[in-house]
Design an enzyme around this catalytic site. Structure first.
Site, PDB file in Angstrom:
ATOM      1  N   GLY A 110       0.814  -1.212   0.000  1.00  0.00           N
ATOM      2  CA  GLY A 110       0.000   0.000   0.000  1.00  0.00           C
ATOM      3  C   GLY A 110       0.843   1.255   0.000  1.00  0.00           C
ATOM      4  N   GLU A 227      12.860  -4.667  -3.410  1.00  0.00           N
ATOM      5  CA  GLU A 227      12.063  -4.871  -4.626  1.00  0.00           C
ATOM      6  C   GLU A 227      12.930  -4.740  -5.867  1.00  0.00           C
ATOM      7  OE1 GLU A 227       7.959  -3.186  -6.674  1.00  0.00           O
ATOM      8  OE2 GLU A 227       9.044  -1.909  -5.292  1.00  0.00           O
ATOM      9  N   SER A 339       9.142   6.343 -11.235  1.00  0.00           N
ATOM     10  CA  SER A 339       9.347   6.661 -12.649  1.00  0.00           C
ATOM     11  C   SER A 339      10.816   6.886 -12.974  1.00  0.00           C
ATOM     12  CB  SER A 339       8.547   7.912 -13.027  1.00  0.00           C
ATOM     13  OG  SER A 339       9.130   9.060 -12.434  1.00  0.00           O
TER      14      SER A 339
END
Length: 358
Positions: A110, A227, A339
């Site tokens: 989240g 990650e 990004s």
């Protein structure tokens, strides 16, 4: 028996002929857990195998070569698990790690919000300690696998009036409760891995804060590091299988004889080898890793379309081909998870000590 031969033999004996439905994929996760083939990089004391980076890469390579489906449990296994090992309490590790290891519980992340995507410090979801519980209110978006998850780790603002990186906390929140609403997002590919998640006085226990209250930014950044680090080994192996498939397609339809196509295939192979070597150093910078794989994979989708030619623009029935799906889905990979523009700024300011624009 070396690890590569061991998993190759296990997959040959246990991999079903077809794993298509979501229920079948969840069952496959439990089968992997029963066989000891999830959490292979976790320390032995937490139920893992304690494999080295090279051994983990061998496992991921053999898994991809077997044709087994992409993993669903990576959020709990590769993101939350290492985060709890680094920042969690003994009670939190004892409560959650065994259930991740057994495949009993699935997790989602989240982080992103409608007003806080790549600019994660702009998070507005709030959490207030109300007696013996946290009350959570707000919205998250682009939440992978939220519709099947039992728990979420949620970055929320716990200090009213705080700004940017301060006043945030990293909460572990049960998903299956009345205060949580999940709405799948239908994508260009026709699938719905991503979701909107709404918290309306959702609750969690007061001791389910990872790290200190107000110190969530540091914990959240560590999770992103996991990650974009070791967790990328599995993605890279999938990338290898996709590249091999595109090369085979180019040979079959003759486009490999086009010097420009052949040059792009060669550059794609070099780029993948660079990512692999960079990850295996064990000292890769997360922002660099994210920048490398996002741009590379988007380029691979474009290359696939050019190898196929004009027929890549047509759809046979309602289903996209593997390569059309790759092209459409990879368009987002330079955006989600941070990004390219944000990653370049991080590299410039934090790692190269370049001045910020005036």
């Amino acid at each position: 028996m070396d690890i590569r031969h061991e998993i190759r033999q296990w997959l040959a004996e246990h991999l079903p002929g077809s794993i298509g439905t979501l229920d079948e994929r969840l069952q496959w996760e439990r089968t992997l857990a029963d066989g000891g083939w999830n959490c292979v990089g976790w320390p032995v004391e937490y139920g893992g195998r304690g494999l080295t980076l090279e051994q983990q890469m061998a496992v991921h390579e053999e898994y991809a070569l077997s044709g087994a489906p992409p993993r669903i449990a990576v959020v709990g296994e590769e993101l939350l698990g290492p985060t709890l090992m680094a920042f969690g309490t003994e009670a939190q590790r004892a409560r959650f790690l065994p259930r991740i290891r057994s495949g009993e519980e699935q997790w989602c992340q989240g982080y992103s919000e409608p007003g806080a995507g790549s600019d994660l410090a702009n998070v507005s979801t709030g959490a207030t300690l109300d007696g013996d519980r946290w009350l959570i209110n707000g919205q998250k978006i682009w939440t992978s696998w939220a519709h099947i998850s039992d728990w979420a780790f949620v970055l929320a603002r716990t200090t009213p009036g705080s700004h940017r990186h301060t006043g945030l906390s990293y909460l572990l929140v049960p998903m299956r409760q009345p205060g949580v609403t999940v709405r799948p997002i239908r994508q260009l590919t026709g699938t719905s891995e991503f979701n909107e998640v709404f918290f309306d006085n959702a609750t969690t226990e007061p001791d389910l804060v990872v790290g200190s209250v107000g110190d969530g930014w540091k914990v959240a950044m560590a999770t992103l590091g996991f990650e974009r680090g070791v967790a990328m080994l599995g993605h890279q192996v999938r990338f290898r299988r996709e590249l091999d498939g595109i090369i085979a397609l180019a040979r079959a339809n003759g486009t490999i004889d086009d010097p420009l196509i052949r040059d792009r295939l060669t550059r794609a192979w070099i780029g993948l080898e660079t990512m692999r070597a960079y990850t295996l150093t064990g000292d890769s910078q997360p922002s660099v890793a994210k920048l490398l794989w996002g741009s590379w994979h988007r380029g691979l989708g474009e290359l696939a379309m050019d190898v196929i030619g004009a027929s890549s623009t047509t759809v046979d029935g309602d289903a996209l081909s593997e390569w059309q799906h790759l092209y459409l889905f990879s368009r987002a990979e330079t955006i989600y998870g941070g990004s390219d523009e944000i990653q370049r700024n991080i590299i410039a300011h934090r790692h190269l000590s370049l001045p910020r624009p005036s």
